[in-house]
Scaffold this motif. Structure first.
Motif, short mmCIF file in Angstrom:
data_model
loop_
_atom_site.label_atom_id
_atom_site.label_comp_id
_atom_site.label_asym_id
_atom_site.label_seq_id
_atom_site.Cartn_x
_atom_site.Cartn_y
_atom_site.Cartn_z
N GLY A 532 -39.61 -70.67 -52.43
CA GLY A 532 -38.53 -71.57 -52.07
C GLY A 532 -37.81 -71.18 -50.80
N SER A 533 -38.05 -69.95 -50.34
CA SER A 533 -37.38 -69.51 -49.12
C SER A 533 -38.16 -69.85 -47.86
N LEU A 534 -39.27 -70.56 -47.97
CA LEU A 534 -40.11 -70.88 -46.81
C LEU A 534 -39.48 -72.05 -46.07
N SER A 535 -38.52 -71.75 -45.22
CA SER A 535 -37.85 -72.76 -44.41
C SER A 535 -38.39 -72.71 -42.99
N PHE A 536 -38.13 -73.76 -42.23
CA PHE A 536 -38.70 -73.86 -40.89
C PHE A 536 -38.12 -72.75 -40.00
N PRO A 537 -38.97 -72.01 -39.30
CA PRO A 537 -38.48 -70.90 -38.46
C PRO A 537 -37.96 -71.38 -37.10
N TYR A 538 -36.83 -72.07 -37.11
CA TYR A 538 -36.27 -72.58 -35.86
C TYR A 538 -35.96 -71.45 -34.87
N HIS A 539 -35.55 -70.30 -35.38
CA HIS A 539 -35.19 -69.19 -34.50
C HIS A 539 -36.40 -68.62 -33.77
N THR A 540 -37.61 -68.95 -34.22
CA THR A 540 -38.82 -68.50 -33.55
C THR A 540 -39.42 -69.57 -32.66
N GLU A 541 -39.48 -70.80 -33.17
CA GLU A 541 -40.22 -71.85 -32.47
C GLU A 541 -39.39 -72.53 -31.37
N VAL A 542 -38.10 -72.70 -31.58
CA VAL A 542 -37.28 -73.31 -30.53
C VAL A 542 -37.27 -72.44 -29.27
N PRO A 543 -37.05 -71.12 -29.37
CA PRO A 543 -37.12 -70.30 -28.14
C PRO A 543 -38.50 -70.33 -27.49
N ARG A 544 -39.57 -70.42 -28.28
CA ARG A 544 -40.91 -70.46 -27.69
C ARG A 544 -41.09 -71.71 -26.83
N ILE A 545 -40.67 -72.85 -27.36
CA ILE A 545 -40.81 -74.11 -26.62
C ILE A 545 -39.92 -74.09 -25.37
#
Length: 733
Positions: A532-545
């Motif tokens: 249930g803790s598998l949430s979207f990794p915004y802190h990883t993917e937003v900086p990459r983009i």
């Protein structure tokens, strides 16, 4: 690096992507992997059944079609506004870099290639430097093409940014108006409650808000110390009291330790269970509430009768001492980061300074792998450092792999450690919500990657040369103008390795897949264990983009050969991330699109930086006309950014009184307020929202002076039995 080395790197990454995408299209059809690739659907439907193709072992592009056909409304319903904002980032990137790729390929690339009189080779044998602005001779009259391309890219990006900012702002307002009543709109978080020896924190909060907010105060919920360590401590204390009471009934000596050591018979699990049941009604309430004052934190969730009252109370200074009765707008119930709620407010500024110092130290330590990677791109230095590799490096294919593929792969592997470290730093900072923790980590990862991937790689071949560059700060623009075009080839290979390959790894979900295989074939677990803790990794993917966008804007007119590879990345990312949002990641909370201001600020910074680099290059190439036309572009971009900050940013920082008052009146006329008040009483129940937490003695005080009585939980009693037995056995030995 020549074209052949670049094509070698591209070929390796294309092969990796094709293989992993093919494996994914097969593995997702297997029933044993349904919890890995359809976790969100299982969590929402509570069913393991999925549509399985008859040809389960044949790769198919069905997932691509599904991701493409899903509408934005469906994305909003599935992943929330944050998911829509993330997809909009990709759409914006595709649009702006499509324009940049067309303009620079048609206008800039031929000027760069024919910029000097020289002997031309076959295209595969050409060096990548001949496609950059370095190949344009000084005083060339064709530099107007670069200036014109810069104008077109900047104006297109600003126009698209404005319309996206406006659209997402409207989506945020509609999200607030159209969503069901949110408990956080009626709630504030109060920290740094003053301690009193005469009364508990609960009574202090009740008296304060009943007196100063008498007309709007509804009730409050205290926050208690929690966590695994606190749970073990509470369980041990409770068990000692139960065994002590049971031992006293057996006419044992008053001292518990003397009873255990004097040869008393060992109490079995059955006896403990029976005695707990017989003495529960007599001791449970007393034990649970005996140390309530010690377990209370100086924090509480305070509920108000209207949204506007809660917003006003959160923004107003409560006392003349700003370090006491500190109020903030409460996060959503599932967004609360309980571990940080009890942190003393006076510690926060120390924690922020400490995490800032730790982040800077981590960035400096990371210079070592980046310097090593930069050395791999220069064969001359590599041969001097390792003379025994001279013969191997003369092989054509090995040369192409080492210079075109290996450096970026090594850097990507080192960068994998950055997001976990930054999310840890953000947690130590004291964020009160999970979304705020991810947003803070997003900032840190973004700054870290831009600094290490771009600036350090531009300036360094070694740490010594880096120090010599920074010793002359006045020459920094000229140094950048010289160094950036030379490093554009490395950035292109980095996009291939960190971009294309990372998308294939993302869609494969390698770590959840390995864990699933371990549980099924090693531990022999048959049930699907949902995470249930598998949430979207915004802190990883937003900086990459945003990093790729920064590289694209900076190198668009300097090295336009990068843009097609970058555009392919954004197209694949659009499909992959939509698929992950639809099927994999579970959304429990939503920040309301708070990542878009980060995107806007970073994009404007990228535009300004690209204009400064272009200004320096035009100066080095002695083109006064191009330099003169670049200065108004800088000023116009700054004015555009300031306008957007004034027009849109306040909507993301706070909710408007107009909307909240209208919502309060609408709910009041429809008679829903009583239902909302009833829901508020259990919305921030710490025991149900926080995992690994036993039932706490709740202090839910109502304004009508109706205190909720102490409650006991059967789940807590059952969960403690095993722990109690182990404790007794260890003591008896």
């Amino acid at each position: 690096m020549d074209i052949a080395a670049l094509l070698t790197s591209a070929g390796i990454n294309i092969a990796v992507c094709v293989v992993l995408f093919s494996f994914y299209s097969v593995l997702r059809k297997q029933p044993s992997n349904v919890n890995v690739y359809f976790g969100r659907r299982l969590a929402s439907q509570h069913s393991r059944r999925i549509d399985l193709c008859l040809e389960r072992f044949v790769p198919s592009p069905s997932w691509i079609l599904k991701a493409w056909e899903t509408s934005e409304d469906e994305i909003l319903a599935i992943g929330g506004l944050d998911a829509v904002v993330f997809v909009r980032i990709l759409v914006f990137s595709i649009r702006v870099f499509s324009i940049a790729a067309v303009i620079c390929t048609i206008l800039v690339l031929p000027v760069n290639y024919h910029g000097m009189d020289r002997m031309y080779k076959n295209i595969p044998l050409e060096s990548l430097e001949v496609f950059t602005i370095e190949n344009v001779k000084e005083g060339s009259k064709w530099l107007w093409a670069h200036c014109l391309a810069l104008y077109i890219i900047t104006l297109s990006a600003c126009a698209l940014l404005y319309f996206e900012y406006k659209s997402i702002t409207n989506l945020r307002l509609l999200h607030i108006i159209g969503s069901p009543p949110n408990p956080s709109h009626f709630t504030i978080l109060v920290r740094s409650i003053p301690w009193s020896s005469e009364e508990s924190y609960c009574e202090t909060v009740k008296k304060f808000f009943s007196y100063y907010h008498a007309s709007t105060y509804l009730s409050h919920q205290m926050v208690y110390k929690s966590g695994k360590v606190q749970k073990l401590k509470d369980d041990a204390e409770h068990m000692c009291k139960v065994i002590r009471d049971a031992s006293m009934e057996r006419t044992c000596k008053p001292s518990f330790m003397q009873c255990c050591c004097s040869g008393a018979p060992t109490i079995s699990f059955k006896k403990i269970s029976t005695e707990m049941g017989s003495t529960h009604g007599r001791t449970c309430n007393t034990d649970l509430h005996l140390d309530t004052g010690k377990k209370e934190c100086s924090s509480a969730f305070v509920f108000f009768k209207s949204r506007y009252a809660a917003l006003t109370a959160a923004q107003v200074l409560q006392t003349s001492n700003p370090m006491l009765w500190v109020t903030d707008v409460a996060p959503e119930p599932h967004d609360v980061y309980w571990s940080n709620i009890c942190i003393p407010y006076r510690q926060l500024w120390i924690r922020r300074i400490a995490t800032l110092a730790a982040s800077v130290a981590f960035m400096l330590v990371f210079l070592i792998p980046v310097t090593f990677v930069q050395g791999l791109t220069q064969l001359e230095k590599l041969q001097k450092m390792f003379p025994f590799l001279t013969g191997i490096l003369k092989e054509k294919f090995v040369n192409q792999v080492v210079t075109g593929y290996l450096p970026s792969v090594i850097l990507v592997l080192f960068l994998c450690a950055v997001p976990p470290v930054m999310i840890l730093f953000s947690a130590v900072e004291g964020s009160i919500s999970r979304s705020a923790r991810k947003k803070s980590a997003c900032f840190k990862v973004l700054y870290f990657t831009i600094w290490n991937v771009f600036f350090v790689n531009v300036f360094t071949g070694s740490v010594i040369s880096q120090l010599s560059v920074f010793s002359s700060v006045t020459d920094l623009p000229a140094q950048l103008a010289k160094a950036v075009p030379a490093q554009a080839t490395f950035f292109t290979t980095y996009i291939l390795s960190s971009g294309w390959a990372s998308l294939a790894v993302e869609v494969m979900q390698i770590f959840p897949l390995l864990r699933n295989l371990f549980q099924r074939f090693i531990l022999r677990l048959k049930e699907d264990a949902l995470d249930g803790s598998l949430s979207f990794p915004y802190h990883t993917e937003v900086p990459r983009i945003l990093l790729f966008g920064f590289l694209g804007f900076t190198c668009a007119i300097l090295a336009p050969l990068m843009l097609p590879f970058l555009l392919v990345y954004f197209f694949i990312a659009y499909l992959v991330y939509r698929n992950q949002i639809i099927n994999v990641y579970i959304t429990k909370y939503d920040s309301g699109g708070q990542f878009w201001p980060i995107v806007h600020n970073t994009t404007v910074f990228s535009l300004l930086f690209s204009q400064l680099i272009a200004l320096g290059v035009f100066g080095l190439k002695r083109s006064s006309v191009a330099s003169g036309f670049t200065i108004p572009l800088l000023i116009g971009t700054l004015l555009f950014h300031q306008y957007c900050r004034q027009r849109f940013l306040p909507v993301f920082r706070s909710n408007s009184a107009q909307i909240l008052i209208d919502l309060d009146r609408r709910d009041g006329h429809s008679g829903r307020m009583e239902e909302i008040y009833e829901h508020l009483r259990s919305a921030y129940n710490q025991s149900s929202l926080m995992p690994h937490t036993t039932s706490q003695p709740e202090c839910v005080s109502l304004h009508e002076d109706k205190d909720s009585g102490p409650s006991s939980s059967e789940d807590m009693e059952t969960g403690l039995l095993f722990f109690h037995t182990i404790l007794v056995i260890s003591l008896s030995r």
